[in-house]
Design a protein around this motif. Sequence first.
Motif, PDB file in Angstrom:
ATOM      1  N   ASN A  28       0.813  -1.212   0.000  1.00 60.02           N
ATOM      2  CA  ASN A  28       0.000   0.000   0.000  1.00 60.02           C
ATOM      3  C   ASN A  28       0.850   1.267   0.000  1.00 60.02           C
ATOM      4  OD1 ASN A  28      -2.398  -1.354  -0.061  1.00 60.02           O
ATOM      5  ND2 ASN A  28      -2.624  -1.421   2.168  1.00 60.02           N
ATOM      6  N   CYS A  30       3.872   1.866  -1.447  1.00 55.88           N
ATOM      7  CA  CYS A  30       4.731   2.169  -2.599  1.00 55.88           C
ATOM      8  C   CYS A  30       4.095   3.185  -3.549  1.00 55.88           C
ATOM      9  CB  CYS A  30       5.046   0.891  -3.363  1.00 55.88           C
ATOM     10  SG  CYS A  30       6.055   1.235  -4.837  1.00 55.88           S
ATOM     11  N   PRO A  31       4.757   4.331  -3.765  1.00 55.25           N
ATOM     12  CA  PRO A  31       4.196   5.332  -4.685  1.00 55.25           C
ATOM     13  C   PRO A  31       4.114   4.835  -6.125  1.00 55.25           C
ATOM     14  CG  PRO A  31       6.005   6.274  -3.402  1.00 55.25           C
ATOM     15  CD  PRO A  31       5.997   4.803  -3.141  1.00 55.25           C
ATOM     16  N   LEU A  32       4.984   3.910  -6.505  1.00 61.35           N
ATOM     17  CA  LEU A  32       5.013   3.420  -7.887  1.00 61.35           C
ATOM     18  C   LEU A  32       4.198   2.155  -8.067  1.00 61.35           C
ATOM     19  CD1 LEU A  32       6.633   5.118  -9.910  1.00 61.35           C
ATOM     20  CD2 LEU A  32       7.661   5.308  -7.665  1.00 61.35           C
ATOM     21  N   GLU A  50      10.695  -0.525 -11.154  1.00 56.20           N
ATOM     22  CA  GLU A  50      10.319   0.881 -11.313  1.00 56.20           C
ATOM     23  C   GLU A  50      10.438   1.567  -9.954  1.00 56.20           C
ATOM     24  OE1 GLU A  50       6.944  -0.181 -14.742  1.00 56.20           O
ATOM     25  OE2 GLU A  50       6.332   0.156 -12.669  1.00 56.20           O
ATOM     26  N   CYS A  51      11.618   1.513  -9.377  1.00 57.72           N
ATOM     27  CA  CYS A  51      11.811   1.906  -7.972  1.00 57.72           C
ATOM     28  C   CYS A  51      12.446   3.289  -7.880  1.00 57.72           C
ATOM     29  CB  CYS A  51      12.711   0.873  -7.298  1.00 57.72           C
ATOM     30  SG  CYS A  51      13.054   1.204  -5.558  1.00 57.72           S
ATOM     31  N   TRP A  52      11.916   4.106  -6.949  1.00 60.57           N
ATOM     32  CA  TRP A  52      12.506   5.440  -6.707  1.00 60.57           C
ATOM     33  C   TRP A  52      13.412   5.400  -5.477  1.00 60.57           C
ATOM     34  CZ3 TRP A  52      10.229  10.313  -4.113  1.00 60.57           C
ATOM     35  CH2 TRP A  52      10.923  11.464  -4.540  1.00 60.57           C
ATOM     36  N   PHE A  53      13.637   4.190  -4.924  1.00 61.10           N
ATOM     37  CA  PHE A  53      14.456   4.027  -3.711  1.00 61.10           C
ATOM     38  C   PHE A  53      14.103   5.102  -2.674  1.00 61.10           C
ATOM     39  CE2 PHE A  53      17.419   6.964  -5.957  1.00 61.10           C
ATOM     40  CZ  PHE A  53      17.193   6.602  -7.267  1.00 61.10           C
ATOM     41  N   PRO A  56       9.568   4.257   1.774  1.00 58.14           N
ATOM     42  CA  PRO A  56       8.395   4.008   2.621  1.00 58.14           C
ATOM     43  C   PRO A  56       8.154   2.519   2.893  1.00 58.14           C
ATOM     44  CG  PRO A  56       7.858   5.714   1.059  1.00 58.14           C
ATOM     45  CD  PRO A  56       9.244   5.194   0.688  1.00 58.14           C
ATOM     46  N   LEU A  74      22.643   2.988 -11.033  1.00 53.10           N
ATOM     47  CA  LEU A  74      23.144   4.260 -10.520  1.00 53.10           C
ATOM     48  C   LEU A  74      23.936   4.096  -9.239  1.00 53.10           C
ATOM     49  CD1 LEU A  74      20.786   5.367  -8.174  1.00 53.10           C
ATOM     50  CD2 LEU A  74      19.518   5.306 -10.303  1.00 53.10           C
TER      51      LEU A  74
ATOM     52  N   ALA B  41      -1.229   7.036  -6.179  1.00 49.54           N
ATOM     53  CA  ALA B  41      -0.547   6.076  -5.305  1.00 49.54           C
ATOM     54  C   ALA B  41      -1.404   5.901  -4.053  1.00 49.54           C
ATOM     55  CB  ALA B  41       0.842   6.576  -4.973  1.00 49.54           C
ATOM     56  N   ASN B  42      -0.823   6.120  -2.888  1.00 44.88           N
ATOM     57  CA  ASN B  42      -1.582   6.073  -1.638  1.00 44.88           C
ATOM     58  C   ASN B  42      -1.278   7.350  -0.866  1.00 44.88           C
ATOM     59  OD1 ASN B  42      -2.096   5.558   1.266  1.00 44.88           O
ATOM     60  ND2 ASN B  42      -2.654   3.525   0.574  1.00 44.88           N
ATOM     61  N   GLY B  47       3.618  11.482  -3.465  1.00 49.40           N
ATOM     62  CA  GLY B  47       4.069  12.798  -3.878  1.00 49.40           C
ATOM     63  C   GLY B  47       5.512  13.114  -3.536  1.00 49.40           C
ATOM     64  N   ALA B  48       5.835  14.388  -3.711  1.00 49.92           N
ATOM     65  CA  ALA B  48       7.221  14.827  -3.583  1.00 49.92           C
ATOM     66  C   ALA B  48       7.738  14.702  -2.155  1.00 49.92           C
ATOM     67  CB  ALA B  48       7.342  16.278  -4.053  1.00 49.92           C
ATOM     68  N   SER B  50       6.945  12.278   0.126  1.00 45.82           N
ATOM     69  CA  SER B  50       6.538  10.981   0.675  1.00 45.82           C
ATOM     70  C   SER B  50       7.362  10.616   1.906  1.00 45.82           C
ATOM     71  CB  SER B  50       6.636   9.884  -0.371  1.00 45.82           C
ATOM     72  OG  SER B  50       7.981   9.659  -0.729  1.00 45.82           O
ATOM     73  N   ARG B 155      -4.948   4.781  -5.704  1.00 46.47           N
ATOM     74  CA  ARG B 155      -4.643   3.955  -6.884  1.00 46.47           C
ATOM     75  C   ARG B 155      -5.548   4.237  -8.077  1.00 46.47           C
ATOM     76  NH1 ARG B 155       0.429   2.741  -5.398  1.00 46.47           N
ATOM     77  NH2 ARG B 155       0.424   2.075  -3.248  1.00 46.47           N
ATOM     78  N   PHE B 209      13.464   5.396 -13.580  1.00 50.36           N
ATOM     79  CA  PHE B 209      12.782   5.903 -12.392  1.00 50.36           C
ATOM     80  C   PHE B 209      13.751   6.571 -11.411  1.00 50.36           C
ATOM     81  CE2 PHE B 209       9.912   3.249 -14.548  1.00 50.36           C
ATOM     82  CZ  PHE B 209       8.654   3.743 -14.288  1.00 50.36           C
ATOM     83  N   GLY B 210      14.990   6.741 -11.845  1.00 51.09           N
ATOM     84  CA  GLY B 210      15.984   7.409 -11.005  1.00 51.09           C
ATOM     85  C   GLY B 210      15.960   8.910 -11.199  1.00 51.09           C
ATOM     86  N   TYR B 212      14.810  13.043 -10.284  1.00 49.99           N
ATOM     87  CA  TYR B 212      14.837  13.952  -9.138  1.00 49.99           C
ATOM     88  C   TYR B 212      13.458  13.986  -8.480  1.00 49.99           C
ATOM     89  CZ  TYR B 212      14.614  18.260  -6.500  1.00 49.99           C
ATOM     90  OH  TYR B 212      14.398  19.178  -5.512  1.00 49.99           O
ATOM     91  N   GLU B 213      12.434  14.252  -9.268  1.00 50.67           N
ATOM     92  CA  GLU B 213      11.065  14.270  -8.755  1.00 50.67           C
ATOM     93  C   GLU B 213      10.588  12.845  -8.511  1.00 50.67           C
ATOM     94  OE1 GLU B 213       9.355  16.886  -7.974  1.00 50.67           O
ATOM     95  OE2 GLU B 213      10.549  18.456  -8.926  1.00 50.67           O
ATOM     96  N   ASN B 214       9.597  12.718  -7.648  1.00 56.64           N
ATOM     97  CA  ASN B 214       8.944  11.428  -7.512  1.00 56.64           C
ATOM     98  C   ASN B 214       8.451  11.006  -8.904  1.00 56.64           C
ATOM     99  OD1 ASN B 214       7.010   9.368  -7.103  1.00 56.64           O
ATOM    100  ND2 ASN B 214       6.595  10.101  -5.041  1.00 56.64           N
ATOM    101  N   PRO B 215       8.932   9.871  -9.423  1.00 53.10           N
ATOM    102  CA  PRO B 215       8.609   9.515 -10.809  1.00 53.10           C
ATOM    103  C   PRO B 215       7.137   9.179 -11.045  1.00 53.10           C
ATOM    104  CG  PRO B 215       9.895   7.781  -9.768  1.00 53.10           C
ATOM    105  CD  PRO B 215       9.849   8.915  -8.789  1.00 53.10           C
ATOM    106  N   THR B 216       6.364   9.056  -9.971  1.00 55.55           N
ATOM    107  CA  THR B 216       4.919   8.907 -10.159  1.00 55.55           C
ATOM    108  C   THR B 216       4.361  10.135 -10.872  1.00 55.55           C
ATOM    109  OG1 THR B 216       4.961   7.820  -8.009  1.00 55.55           O
ATOM    110  CG2 THR B 216       2.809   8.246  -8.950  1.00 55.55           C
ATOM    111  N   MET B 484      -1.361   1.794 -16.662  1.00 57.44           N
ATOM    112  CA  MET B 484      -0.995   3.069 -16.034  1.00 57.44           C
ATOM    113  C   MET B 484       0.270   3.620 -16.695  1.00 57.44           C
ATOM    114  SD  MET B 484      -0.137   3.854 -12.020  1.00 57.44           S
ATOM    115  CE  MET B 484       0.872   2.391 -11.722  1.00 57.44           C
ATOM    116  N   ARG B 485       1.248   2.771 -16.909  1.00 55.09           N
ATOM    117  CA  ARG B 485       2.492   3.232 -17.539  1.00 55.09           C
ATOM    118  C   ARG B 485       2.216   3.703 -18.977  1.00 55.09           C
ATOM    119  NH1 ARG B 485       3.846   4.001 -13.114  1.00 55.09           N
ATOM    120  NH2 ARG B 485       4.968   2.546 -11.789  1.00 55.09           N
TER     121      ARG B 485
END
Lengths: 75, 576
Positions: A28, A30-32, A50-53, A56, A74, B41-42, B47-48, B50, B155, B209-210, B212-216, B484-485
């Motif tokens: 629940n 995970c933002p991605l 698809e991980c932003w590391f 959470p 990276l 997301a949840n 967001g930025a 999180s 979601r 997905f690396g 700067y911003e949250n890639p969502t 979604m992608r």
Amino acid sequence: MSYNPIDFPVKVNLDKCIADKGCTVCINACPLDVLAIDLSTGKAVMKYDECWFCLPCEKDCPTQAIHVDIPYLLR
Amino acid sequence: MNTVEIKTDVLVIGGGTAGPMAAIKAKQKNPELKVLLLEKANVKRSGAISMGMDGLNNAVIPGYATPEQYVREITVANDGIVNQKTLFAYAENSFSMIEELDSWGVKFEKDENGDYAVKKVHHMGTYVLPMPEGHDIKKVLYRKLKQTRINITNRLVATRVLTNADGRVARALAFDCRSGAYMVIRAKAVILCTGAAGRLGLPASGYMFGTYENPTNAGDGYSMAYHAGAELSGIECFQINPLIKDYNGPACAYVTGPMGGYTVNAQGERFIESDYWSGQMMQEFYQELAGGKGPVFLKVNHLAEETIANIETILHSNERPSRGRFHEGRGTDYRQDMVEMHISEIGLCSGHSASGVWVNERAETTVAGLYAAGDLACVPHNYMLGAFVYGRLAGESAAEYCATAELGEVNEVQVEAERERIFAPLTRQHGRAPAQVEYKLRRLVNDYLQPPKVARRMELGLARFAEIRADLEQMTASNPHELMRAAEVSFILDCAEMAASASLFRTESRWGLYHYRQDFPEAGGGEWQVHVQVKKSPTGDMTVFKRPLEPYLAPPEATEQYSYQHLRIKSEAAST
């Protein structure tokens, strides 16, 4: 992608994970939305690379079952 | 796919920073209203912010700064292209928002007297308020959402906002990225709070997905506002940041600066007077690399052990806490080593620069019933606190609008057409993976849009983007997650086309590296003292046009006007 992603950043300790007992905290959080239940084990697993590391999943896990590595590309 | 219909008064799309505030403030303004907060997301961890935030970058606190002074500084920092009314609306409401967040339980740094411990990072004024314990901010927001009884849906991927025959907001369309259900949401007012277009350029690491911003945050709201017919502004003023190389997170001179850290070249010399992020600062960074003095580093290894330990605690527990393990993996220790930095890929984000959906001082877009707040709303340099303030303004404005507005009707053909468009990848047995199309698109963004900019490159970019648009019709998805992608690829493509079109239109250079045109290297005259707007025409074409600047309410003083043009340290420049 052209390579086979075999080293997913999110590692789940199957002995500690309690997803099979109904826990979905990391899934629940995970933002991605890359975590899911592995139907063969009942435990949480990283399904999409698809991980932003962002962590959470690791911080919120009630049993400290998760460790997030920096993605190999990276590191 | 089954369809779910929802009816609400106010729909807030995006539950990161501005969105929760907008929902809370709309409900507080009129508790009778139905307010729905929709999140991709949840809300608990989206967001930025999180994982929290380590400080306010732009706090206007009595005793340290005045709204007038702040507005003048941001006017200069954004090279004159601002609507000062919107900056004033932020600045004048900044302090009361800090006090309100404080009362909700958000922790800000205070001195021994209990006063806010404000620090100086900007070129002229003093606006930075650290939040060393800022990791809980999402928990505080979530608690407040629950207390205010806001309805939350997680979601859901919103894809379009539809208007009725009068051009008023009437529907939002979305789908569930787990169940695949199609959501048709009837609403009187929609507030877009979907954050930056953070997945526009491809990070140099190659990891999609690396970012700067949250890639969502794929630019969803930029695309939705565009297709709803709203004006967008300053899109050519890209977001480009000085980041930790490969990790792509902020090196955080804002945190380290007040403690004695700073940015240096390979010789360990300072070369910029102010570490505050601006296009002019990025231009100096770029020049330093071009002049053979790179790489550029963040330097803190000259500081005392207790200061470094404090920096580590703040930077490794807030905003991007995985930073510590990145440094550990490379054996980087702040005590001995400098942190290698680089110039990021491009994005769109008014939180840091200026590109966003055009809003006035009430957070109204140019479409009736449509509001915007946060990183995607064009209020230059408005950062997290600006997201909260504009979230509040948007929520309150939307609540007032709902007092007289009726639920609008739309042509149902549009609802069906969007269903077909969105779900088409699930129906294709063979085709292209969304990830592959996205990778190629974002690689093309790097190739053709990364500054310095030149017309021919951007024209070629637009031609290649048109080919990608055809590829959208070939994408295939095997489940709602991949769907979604796929939807996000179309958001990214809209942003890429807007970025190229707006950049081509402004035939001058402005904002340092953000809009450095090699074919027009000088700042234009008065003819370019204007906003550049992007809008979808009734026939579906992308139009780009000028919007005149409103007269300044607080004109920068003569001594201030050029301060951001002279960021290079003079003694250092003289010795070279």
